[in-house]
Design a protein around this motif. Structure first.
Motif, PDB file in Angstrom:
ATOM      1  N   VAL A  82       0.851  -1.201   0.000  1.00  9.86           N
ATOM      2  CA  VAL A  82       0.000   0.000   0.000  1.00  9.86           C
ATOM      3  C   VAL A  82       0.878   1.240   0.000  1.00  9.86           C
ATOM      4  CG1 VAL A  82      -1.561   1.375   1.450  1.00  9.86           C
ATOM      5  CG2 VAL A  82      -2.062  -1.037   1.029  1.00  9.86           C
ATOM      6  N   LYS A  83       1.869   1.266   0.898  1.00  8.78           N
ATOM      7  CA  LYS A  83       2.762   2.436   1.003  1.00  8.78           C
ATOM      8  C   LYS A  83       3.599   2.612  -0.265  1.00  8.78           C
ATOM      9  CE  LYS A  83       3.919   1.001   5.252  1.00  8.78           C
ATOM     10  NZ  LYS A  83       4.620   0.879   6.536  1.00  8.78           N
ATOM     11  N   LEU A  85       2.810   1.878  -3.229  1.00  6.38           N
ATOM     12  CA  LEU A  85       1.956   2.318  -4.329  1.00  6.38           C
ATOM     13  C   LEU A  85       1.335   3.698  -4.097  1.00  6.38           C
ATOM     14  CD1 LEU A  85       0.267  -1.118  -5.040  1.00  6.38           C
ATOM     15  CD2 LEU A  85       1.909   0.076  -6.506  1.00  6.38           C
ATOM     16  N   GLY A  86       1.743   4.369  -3.012  1.00 12.34           N
ATOM     17  CA  GLY A  86       1.272   5.727  -2.764  1.00 12.34           C
ATOM     18  C   GLY A  86       0.091   5.854  -1.826  1.00 12.34           C
ATOM     19  N   GLY A  87      -0.342   4.744  -1.245  1.00 12.30           N
ATOM     20  CA  GLY A  87      -1.420   4.783  -0.260  1.00 12.30           C
ATOM     21  C   GLY A  87      -0.868   5.008   1.143  1.00 12.30           C
ATOM     22  N   MET A  88      -1.775   4.971   2.113  1.00 12.11           N
ATOM     23  CA  MET A  88      -1.380   5.181   3.516  1.00 12.11           C
ATOM     24  C   MET A  88      -1.976   4.074   4.385  1.00 12.11           C
ATOM     25  SD  MET A  88      -2.102   9.288   3.858  1.00 12.11           S
ATOM     26  CE  MET A  88      -2.190   9.144   5.615  1.00 12.11           C
ATOM     27  N   CYS A 105      -6.434   0.968   5.658  1.00  8.23           N
ATOM     28  CA  CYS A 105      -5.589   1.740   4.746  1.00  8.23           C
ATOM     29  C   CYS A 105      -6.411   2.765   3.972  1.00  8.23           C
ATOM     30  CB  CYS A 105      -4.925   0.794   3.747  1.00  8.23           C
ATOM     31  SG  CYS A 105      -3.949  -0.507   4.520  1.00  8.23           S
ATOM     32  N   ASP A 107      -6.415   4.470  -0.020  1.00  9.67           N
ATOM     33  CA  ASP A 107      -5.824   4.380  -1.349  1.00  9.67           C
ATOM     34  C   ASP A 107      -5.415   5.767  -1.851  1.00  9.67           C
ATOM     35  OD1 ASP A 107      -8.113   5.658  -2.396  1.00  9.67           O
ATOM     36  OD2 ASP A 107      -8.934   3.836  -3.269  1.00  9.67           O
ATOM     37  N   THR A 108      -4.960   5.841  -3.078  1.00  7.81           N
ATOM     38  CA  THR A 108      -4.495   7.119  -3.647  1.00  7.81           C
ATOM     39  C   THR A 108      -5.638   8.087  -3.919  1.00  7.81           C
ATOM     40  OG1 THR A 108      -4.587   6.136  -5.857  1.00  7.81           O
ATOM     41  CG2 THR A 108      -2.458   6.071  -4.702  1.00  7.81           C
ATOM     42  N   GLU A 109      -6.892   7.607  -3.833  1.00  8.91           N
ATOM     43  CA  GLU A 109      -8.068   8.457  -4.078  1.00  8.91           C
ATOM     44  C   GLU A 109      -8.799   8.818  -2.786  1.00  8.91           C
ATOM     45  OE1 GLU A 109      -8.023   9.332  -7.292  1.00  8.91           O
ATOM     46  OE2 GLU A 109      -6.320   7.935  -7.240  1.00  8.91           O
ATOM     47  N   GLU A 110      -8.152   8.544  -1.650  1.00 10.39           N
ATOM     48  CA  GLU A 110      -8.674   8.828  -0.310  1.00 10.39           C
ATOM     49  C   GLU A 110      -9.865   7.962   0.079  1.00 10.39           C
ATOM     50  OE1 GLU A 110      -9.102  13.023   0.427  1.00 10.39           O
ATOM     51  OE2 GLU A 110      -7.021  13.424  -0.102  1.00 10.39           O
TER      52      GLU A 110
END
Length: 123
Positions: A82-83, A85-88, A105, A107-110
């Motif tokens: 996840v991290k 690939l730009g997620g949190m 988590c 994703d990149t789209e919140e």
């Protein structure tokens, strides 16, 4: 392939929510044994086949919403991915004793989602 395996439905009033979803969708909602105030939700498809299972507990914070959990082989490995690939990772890996491990988590789209690893030996 990982798939959605569980949804978590937070509620401010568990009895009110139980009544609502039972009457609306005919879901079977029963309290899990033990000290936790958490309910298991059983769903079925329109054809009567078992559906995705869920759970319902008290809302932990005002912004908490329904979370879909995706079963994976390793919460640790997927949190790292996840991290990468730009997620949190919002809620790091934590045990659910006797059931497994989870993490939450973004994703990149919140959008938030959960990761779930089955492990009956989790403590």
């Amino acid at each position: 392939m990982p798939t959605i395996t569980h949804f978590d439905l937070p509620a401010d009033d568990l009895e009110r929510a139980k009544k609502f979803y039972t009457e609306l969708f005919d879901w079977k909602i029963e309290k899990l044994p033990g000290p936790l105030d958490y309910y298991e939700i059983e769903t079925t498809s329109l054809e009567g086949e078992p559906g995705i299972g869920g759970g319902m507990g008290l809302r932990g914070s005002p912004e908490q919403r329904i979370t879909n959990f995706i079963e994976v082989t390793s919460v640790d490995e997927y949190c790292d991915r996840v991290k990468e690939l730009g997620g949190m990772v919002l809620q790091p890996k934590m045990p659910v004793p006797g059931w497994g491990y989870l993490a939450v988590c973004m994703d990149t789209e919140e959008n938030t989602f959960g990761l779930w690893e089955v492990d009956e030996n989790a403590e």
